[in-house]
Design a protein around this motif. Sequence first.
Motif, PDB file in Angstrom:
ATOM      1  N   ALA A  90     -11.863  -9.091  55.012  1.00  0.00           N
ATOM      2  CA  ALA A  90     -10.515  -9.665  55.070  1.00  0.00           C
ATOM      3  C   ALA A  90      -9.458  -8.630  54.696  1.00  0.00           C
ATOM      4  N   SER A  91      -9.740  -7.793  53.707  1.00  0.00           N
ATOM      5  CA  SER A  91      -8.790  -6.751  53.316  1.00  0.00           C
ATOM      6  C   SER A  91      -8.609  -5.729  54.426  1.00  0.00           C
ATOM      7  N   TRP A  92      -9.714  -5.354  55.036  1.00  0.00           N
ATOM      8  CA  TRP A  92      -9.648  -4.393  56.145  1.00  0.00           C
ATOM      9  C   TRP A  92      -8.857  -4.970  57.318  1.00  0.00           C
ATOM     10  N   PRO A 122       1.871  -1.265  49.575  1.00  0.00           N
ATOM     11  CA  PRO A 122       2.094  -2.393  48.657  1.00  0.00           C
ATOM     12  C   PRO A 122       0.971  -3.433  48.707  1.00  0.00           C
ATOM     13  N   PHE A 123       0.443  -3.686  49.877  1.00  0.00           N
ATOM     14  CA  PHE A 123      -0.667  -4.637  49.996  1.00  0.00           C
ATOM     15  C   PHE A 123      -1.890  -4.148  49.239  1.00  0.00           C
ATOM     16  N   LEU A 124      -2.275  -2.899  49.456  1.00  0.00           N
ATOM     17  CA  LEU A 124      -3.469  -2.369  48.806  1.00  0.00           C
ATOM     18  C   LEU A 124      -3.272  -2.211  47.297  1.00  0.00           C
ATOM     19  N   ASN A 125      -2.049  -1.894  46.863  1.00  0.00           N
ATOM     20  CA  ASN A 125      -1.777  -1.771  45.427  1.00  0.00           C
ATOM     21  C   ASN A 125      -1.861  -3.110  44.713  1.00  0.00           C
ATOM     22  N   ASN A 126      -1.530  -4.190  45.394  1.00  0.00           N
ATOM     23  CA  ASN A 126      -1.532  -5.521  44.788  1.00  0.00           C
ATOM     24  C   ASN A 126      -2.755  -6.351  45.155  1.00  0.00           C
ATOM     25  N   LEU A 127      -3.730  -5.740  45.784  1.00  0.00           N
ATOM     26  CA  LEU A 127      -4.906  -6.482  46.241  1.00  0.00           C
ATOM     27  C   LEU A 127      -5.655  -7.139  45.089  1.00  0.00           C
ATOM     28  N   SER A 128      -5.770  -6.480  43.961  1.00  0.00           N
ATOM     29  CA  SER A 128      -6.485  -7.083  42.832  1.00  0.00           C
ATOM     30  C   SER A 128      -5.763  -8.332  42.331  1.00  0.00           C
TER      31      SER A 128
END
Length: 68
Positions: free
Chosen positions: A28-30, A45-51
Motif C-alpha cells: 500500500a505504501s509503494w 511528506p508522505f514517507l516522512n509521516n508514514l509511521s
Amino acid sequence: MHPIHLNLGFTVIHFYEGFYFLVSILVASWLAARQLRKAGLDTGPFLNNLSWILVGAVLGARIAHYLF
C-alpha cells in the motif's frame, strides 16, 4: 497451531497474520508513493509521516472495533 498456507509436497510453508500485515503495509505504501509521483507531487511528506499514518490507522481500527 500452525496454519499451513502452502504445501509443496517436499516442504510446508507456514505464514502468519503479522506477515500478511507487513506485506499489505509495504504494498500500500509503494502504491501510494507511485500514485503521488504519477500526479507530480512530492513523496517526501508522505514517507516522512508514514509511521504516524500507520499508528492512526491501527488506533482508528481498534476504536471502531470497540464502538461497533
